[in-house]
Design a protein around this motif. Structure first.
Motif, PDB file in Angstrom:
ATOM      1  N   LYS A  55       0.832  -1.189   0.000  1.00  0.00           N
ATOM      2  CA  LYS A  55       0.000   0.000   0.000  1.00  0.00           C
ATOM      3  C   LYS A  55       0.873   1.248   0.000  1.00  0.00           C
ATOM      4  N   LYS A  56       0.525   2.182  -0.858  1.00  0.00           N
ATOM      5  CA  LYS A  56       1.344   3.397  -1.013  1.00  0.00           C
ATOM      6  C   LYS A  56       1.413   4.202   0.270  1.00  0.00           C
ATOM      7  N   SER A  57       0.292   4.272   0.997  1.00  0.00           N
ATOM      8  CA  SER A  57       0.277   5.053   2.230  1.00  0.00           C
ATOM      9  C   SER A  57       1.234   4.460   3.259  1.00  0.00           C
ATOM     10  N   PHE A  58       1.308   3.110   3.284  1.00  0.00           N
ATOM     11  CA  PHE A  58       2.202   2.450   4.235  1.00  0.00           C
ATOM     12  C   PHE A  58       3.661   2.680   3.866  1.00  0.00           C
ATOM     13  N   LEU A  59       3.981   2.558   2.553  1.00  0.00           N
ATOM     14  CA  LEU A  59       5.347   2.803   2.094  1.00  0.00           C
ATOM     15  C   LEU A  59       5.758   4.247   2.354  1.00  0.00           C
ATOM     16  N   SER A  60       4.833   5.169   2.130  1.00  0.00           N
ATOM     17  CA  SER A  60       5.101   6.584   2.379  1.00  0.00           C
ATOM     18  C   SER A  60       5.371   6.829   3.860  1.00  0.00           C
TER      19      SER A  60
END
Length: 254
Positions: A55-60
């Motif tokens: 998930k992009k939010s988690f990677l961010s």
């Protein structure tokens, strides 16, 4: 990094380990990628690169809270959008890109999709019953009956690049078993420990590197001599030969 679930904590620890272990991070577009493609690529790259899809939010969040190397990778954060994956590698980027191309798959197109290229129906006998002739006539495709099959008389440009397909065109392509679109992992951005790397490096090879540099050196010599600078050291353009050899050696590392 504080993460609630155990699985998330494990992923976070691995992610931070990758950030600190590899010199290059490649952001790739994962649109319409099948799980088997990812599996095959991961298997091919085993031991040389690592693929992170999440998930992009988690990677961010992980990038934002990685205290060890935060400044080194913070510029990546703004590109964590759409359907992307991260490749951590120290390998040759051109070889990596060629590996991705090996696992591209063709597919049918659906009505409303945009053509990736000009879609041309080739002339010739098709394995279709003559009873389907009216369908081709409705699309304005000239045909005739040949050997109990439909024969298209001439090449037809069905859809131009960047145009949307309609339902009839979708049906026709499926009848003819034409899969005009290709889907695979595409490199979107490349970052090294020193910053962003221009994607043009993927198109570079020994020949165009030496040719372009040779041209620039000749221009330099021309203007140097024109401005009255000493040309004795450039006699017979020996520098071009030396530079070409040197550039070939350098290019072999990229």
């Amino acid at each position: 990094v504080r993460v609630c679930c155990r699985k998330g904590k494990k992923v976070a620890q691995k992610f931070i380990s990758l950030l600190n272990s590899y010199d290059t991070m490649v952001i790739v577009n994962m649109n319409n990628i099948r799980s088997k493609q990812i599996h095959d690529i991961r298997k091919h790259l085993r031991g040389t690169s690592e693929i992170v899809v999440g998930k992009k939010s988690f990677l961010s969040y992980l990038l934002q809270n990685n205290k060890l190397e935060m400044s080194r990778w913070m510029s990546v954060k703004e590109y964590l959008s759409d359907n992307i994956g991260l490749i951590f590698t120290n390998s040759n980027l051109k070889i990596l890109n060629e590996t991705f191309k090996q696992y591209f798959l063709t597919s049918f197109v659906n009505a409303g999709e945009i053509a990736q290229r000009n879609i041309i129906i080739k002339k010739g006998i098709k394995n279709l019953s003559p009873s389907q002739t009216p369908f081709f006539q409705a699309l304005g495709i000239p045909t005739r009956i040949s050997k109990s099959s439909i024969e298209i008389i001439e090449d037809i440009l069905l859809v131009s690049k960047n145009q949307a397909l309609n339902k009839s065109q979708e049906v026709l392509l499926k009848k003819l078993d034409i899969k005009p679109h290709k889907y695979g992992v595409k490199i979107k951005k490349i970052f090294s420990s020193k910053g962003e790397i221009n994607l043009k490096i993927l198109q570079m090879n020994n020949n165009n590197l030496t040719t372009n540099t040779g041209f620039l050196l000749k221009q330099f010599l021309k203007h140097s001599c024109f401005n009255g600078l000493s040309c004795s050291m450039w006699k017979n353009y020996n520098i071009l030969s030396c530079s070409s050899t040197m550039l070939r050696i350098i290019a072999s590392f990229y």
